[in-house]
Design a protein around this motif. Structure first.
Motif: not given
Length: 992
Positions: A359-365, A683-685
């Motif tokens: 999942a993308e970062v917003p979905d994870l959060r 952070a990687r992005l």
């Protein structure tokens, strides 16, 4: 104060012990003391005063009076005994004066020391010894404290000496003041007068010290100004001080002017020196600038090379910095990718759904937020789960506590129920022991009596034998005495028969015969054989006396033995030793049994008390156990309901996990893993984006710096220290060249040649000379200023001293005038001191009190008038005492009164003074008064009036004794004490 009894022995004219019973004399309230002149009437009053105070009043008490009777024999003791009642305490005072008596051994006299003792008739007052007082000072203090007045006051208010008051009427102010001061104790006002005088002396010394301080400040002012002090020893005038300060100020102005001139000369020399130094400095600078330009010209090639190297290094720095940042971002990208992979593995290990790792970062959060809310909802249930465990344990503990408390209460109740029977038994034994103790107290005296009687019975045979021996010894002593006495009688008879021969042996030729008186002795008797002489008779008499003493001793011994035997027989009352021994054995056996029983009483009392205390303790402990059981049961019931309700909620919340805490911990671990993955991916992005931007910036930097590659730029780059060194060298060269050019371009150096020479030594010498003169002028000015400052400061101190001296002198003048007023001087128009003023007030009170009696005794004619006017020729006033004659309405001196009128006035004055002094001192109530002489000057009518006044005193409860030889008083007063005068000494006779 009431007198009861007076005894005098070898005192004054009284040789033998004489007694005065004041209770009998004062039964009617009035008595007369009369007798011939010189018989000793006043001596009785002296005896009363001596017994109380150890001295006698008036002139008789001066110069160590002789109180011992001259007719008393050597063995008689001079003493006075007085019994009286003071403040409800009856006491007996015995006092002996100091006197000379013949020595008991040898010739001459010795001093018999004075003695005094005070004993209480009845119980002593609190704080006083039972045996009384024997020290003279202690007796004096006690008597004065009880009476409340001194000896002088007592002499005036109890022993009313009319002659002295007649003199008091006619006395001057000084004599009256002396008497009144003794009576009213006004010495403290004299102390006030002395205090004012001493304070005036101290303040005078302080004023003198202030004047001395002014003189000292004047001298210091003159010394500070360098002048001689003024000749006037006092404070100099303001004009002198103004002139002094003006002269000092003028010296300061002159010194300041000289300092200005010297400073101007110094400034000129300094300016010349400074100009030459400036020129020399300019020459030096021109020479240094030319030398520096020469050095710079020699470094031209090195400066060109340093400039090219520095420019290439600066262009390479713009490329190397960007390249280094790109390298760092590539390394961070590699680290970020590894961290993201670690977070993906963590999520796969904790979460049930592994698709969430892509999942993308917003979905994870967002997913982590949902899990956080669910875990937060379970936080409160975790605390309840912990409380649930604690409460379940508490329920079990409460059940155990309730069971134990119930069992404990039952055990205590059983133990308590067993105690009453034991307590009753202990009480019964205790009562039996108490009865035995009481019985034992009755048998102990019986045992002692029987023991003493048995001892007496055992002595009976010995006493009987002793009586027989005493009887035999008595008979033998009587027989021996009779025999010796008969021998003495026979011997005396023989001597009488031969007395003529004994007398004849003493005859001498020509000497008269002691029998017939003849001087001739024709046929003197001859001694015969066996004649007895005086020595023989004396020896026989001594033998008879010895035998008689032995006989008397034997009779006494026989009587003692008979009395002892009779007393023992009476005490035994016919009981034998065997009977007494049997009774004593029985009593002792009974005592032993009762003692054993009574000895257990303390133990039984303690046992009863302990049992009763234990019963109360068991009751209290059982009630406490029952209360604890009920409390534990109630708490367990309430807590068990809460535990059951909480168990249902926790079971629903834990789901498939072991408990709520485990489920919450699982949710927390999942959401933390998702958040960590989101952070790592984000952070990687970010690093990838920044790396792309940095690579673009590197290409632009190479083009701008005109380098083909990064490697060529790095070859041209230099270390910062190298760049700094190159910049420093170039900067120093440019700075030196510019500085040299700037120096040479300065306008003041344009005309300066590097070859110019400057003379400084002459200018320096002139500047030093001018500076020395200026410094000397400055020192002189400073000295003048310092002198002016000192004078100003000292003038301030001088002004302060003068300011302080003014009020001190004014205060001293006021104190001086007030001291004179207090001491009856100065502005005191009446010439009355403070002490005289107080005495005048007291005398006024005496005049008022005495007037009431004087008007009665003079039938309203005379009154006392107190005068506080000053005496003649400035003498002190305030103690004047005149009489107002109502017949004429005029005030006249007391000296103009007749003899009888003077007696009335002095008697009224004595009685008034007695009342005022008694009220002033707060002394004991005076129940006994003595009026001494003066009645012979009165006529019959006046005497009646005086007697009425004395009757008033008697009616008030007092006993009044009149000392007089007037015959008419003997007819008026039935109770009299007559003093008889004789060669062998005076004696007393009570007539009632």
């Amino acid at each position: 104060m009431r007198l009861h009894r007076l005894e005098v022995a070898a005192f004054g004219p009284y040789v033998h012990r004489e007694t005065v019973d004041f209770d009998a004399l004062g039964a009617d309230g009035l008595f007369l003391l009369h007798g011939d002149t010189g018989a000793g009437k006043t001596t009785l009053l002296d005896a009363i005063a001596f017994a109380l105070f150890g001295k006698v009043p008036g002139a008789r008490g001066q110069d160590k009076p002789r109180l011992r009777c001259d007719l008393a024999d050597a063995e008689s003791v001079t003493e006075v005994v007085l019994e009286l009642t003071v403040q409800g305490q009856r006491l007996r005072i015995v006092r002996s004066p100091e006197y000379q008596r013949p020595k008991r051994r040898g010739d001459g006299t010795t001093t018999q020391q004075a003695k005094a003792s005070l004993t209480w008739v009845g119980p002593p007052p609190q704080g006083h010894p039972q045996d009384g007082l024997t020290r003279i000072d202690e007796v004096a203090r006690t008597v004065q404290r009880l009476l409340g007045m001194s000896a002088e006051q007592f002499f005036q208010v109890v022993l009313l000496p009319q002659g002295e008051f007649a003199r008091f009427l006619r006395a001057d102010t000084a004599d009256r003041e002396q008497l009144l001061e003794h009576l009213f104790g006004t010495r403290r006002f004299g102390d006030v007068e002395r205090w004012f005088r001493e304070l005036r002396v101290r303040r005078g010394r302080e004023v003198d010290a202030g004047k001395q301080a002014v003189r000292e400040w004047t001298a210091r002012l003159a010394q500070a100004a360098g002048e001689e002090p003024p000749e006037n020893p006092g404070a100099p005038g303001e004009e002198w001080l103004t002139e002094l300060r003006s002269r000092v100020a003028g010296q300061v102005a002159e010194a300041e002017k000289a300092e200005l001139v010297a400073n101007e000369s110094r400034e000129r020399a300094d300016r010349d020196l400074q100009e030459r130094r400036t020129l020399a400095e300019r020459v030096r600078r021109v020479r240094a600038a030319h030398a520096r330009l020469a050095e710079v010209a020699e470094q031209a090639e090195d400066r060109a090379r340093w400039t090219a190297e520095l420019a290439a290094a600066r262009r390479a720095a713009t490329v190397t910095d960007v390249a280094a940042e790109a390298d760092r971002l590539e390394e961070r990208l590699r680290q970020a990718r590894r961290a993201e992979e670690d977070r993906v593995r963590l999520v796969r290990a904790t979460a049930e759904d592994t698709e969430e790792t892509a999942a993308e970062v917003p979905d994870l959060r967002a997913r982590a937020g949902v899990l956080r809310e669910e875990a937060g909802a379970l936080a409160g249930l975790v605390a309840e789960a912990e409380q649930q465990d604690h409460d379940e344990r508490r329920v079990a503990e409460l059940a155990t506590m309730a069971e134990e408390a119930t069992a404990r209460a039952a055990a205590l109740a059983a133990e308590r129920d067993a105690l009453p029977e034991r307590i009753r038994g202990l009480r019964t034994e205790r009562d039996r022991a108490a009865e035995a103790e009481v019985g034992l107290g009755g048998l102990r005296p019986r045992e002692q009596e029987l023991t003493a009687s048995l001892v007496e019975a055992n002595r009976l045979p010995g006493l009987t034998a002793e009586l027989e021996r005493a009887g035999e010894a008595e008979r033998a002593a009587v027989d021996e005495h009779q025999r010796v006495r008969q021998q003495l009688l026979d011997l005396r008879e023989h001597r009488l028969n031969g007395m003529a021969a004994e007398l004849a042996a003493r005859l001498d030729s020509g000497s008269p015969c002691p029998v017939c008186g003849s001087a001739e002795h024709p046929t003197p008797a001859k001694p015969v054989d066996g004649s007895v002489g005086e020595q023989d008779e004396r020896a026989a008499t001594e033998l008879e006396q010895v035998a008689d003493r032995r006989r008397q001793q034997a009779v006494a011994a026989r009587h003692e033995a008979d009395a002892a035997l009779t007393a023992v027989r009476e005490r035994l009352a016919g009981r034998t030793a065997e009977e007494l021994d049997r009774l004593l054995t029985e009593v002792r056996a009974e005592i032993a049994g009762l003692a054993e029983t009574a000895g257990r009483k303390p133990h039984l009392e303690r046992a009863v008390a302990e049992a009763e205390a234990k019963a109360e303790e068991l009751s209290s402990r059982r009630a406490e156990a029952e209360r604890r059981a009920a409390a534990a049961h109630a708490e367990r019931t309430s807590l068990a309901a809460q535990v059951e309700e909480r168990r249902r909620r926790l079971t629903a919340a834990r789901g498939e996990h072991a408990d709520v805490a485990a489920r919450r911990a699982h949710l927390v671990s999942v959401l933390e893993a998702l958040e960590a993955l989101a952070e790592a991916r984000s952070a990687r992005l970010g690093v990838e984006e920044r790396l792309a931007e940095q690579r673009t910036a590197l290409r632009e930097a190479l083009a701008a710096a005109e380098f083909d590659s990064v490697e060529s730029a790095r070859e041209a780059a230099r270390q910062p220290s190298v760049l700094t060194e190159l910049e420093r060298r170039l900067t120093e060269a440019r700075t030196a060249e510019a500085a040299a050019q700037a120096v040479l371009a300065e306008p003041e150096l344009a005309s300066i040649s590097p070859h110019t020479e400057v003379d400084l030594e002459t200018a320096v010498a002139e500047a030093n000379r001018a500076r020395a003169e200026a410094e000397s002028a400055v020192s002189a000015h400073r000295a003048a200023v310092h002198r002016e400052r000192n004078v100003t400061e000292l003038a301030g101190h001088y002004a302060d001293a003068v300011t302080e001296l003014g009020p001190a002198e004014a205060e001293y003048a006021e104190l001086d005038a007030l001291t004179d007023v207090v001491n009856g001087k100065g502005q005191n128009s009446r010439r009355m001191s403070l002490r005289s003023y107080v005495l005048a007030a007291r005398l006024e009170e005496v005049a008022v009190a005495a007037t009431a009696r004087l008007r009665t005794m003079s039938q309203g004619r005379y009154s006392f008038v107190h005068s506080d006017a000053a005496g003649s020729r400035g003498t002190r006033g305030g103690l004047g005492l005149d009489v107002l004659d109502d017949y004429s309405g005029s005030v006249r001196p007391a000296k103009t009164l007749s003899g009888g009128e003077s007696f009335l006035a002095s008697l009224a004055l004595a009685l008034g003074l007695a009342d005022v002094v008694a009220a002033e001192t707060g002394g004991a109530l005076l129940d006994t008064l003595f009026v001494d002489e003066g009645f012979g000057t009165l006529d019959a009518e006046t005497l009646d009036i005086v007697m009425d006044v004395l009757d008033e005193l008697r009616a008030g409860g007092r006993v009044v004794g009149l000392v007089s030889h007037v015959e008419e008083l003997r007819q008026r007063i039935p109770t009299r004490l007559r003093v008889r005068k004789a060669r062998a000494g005076s004696s007393l006779e009570l007539v009632a």
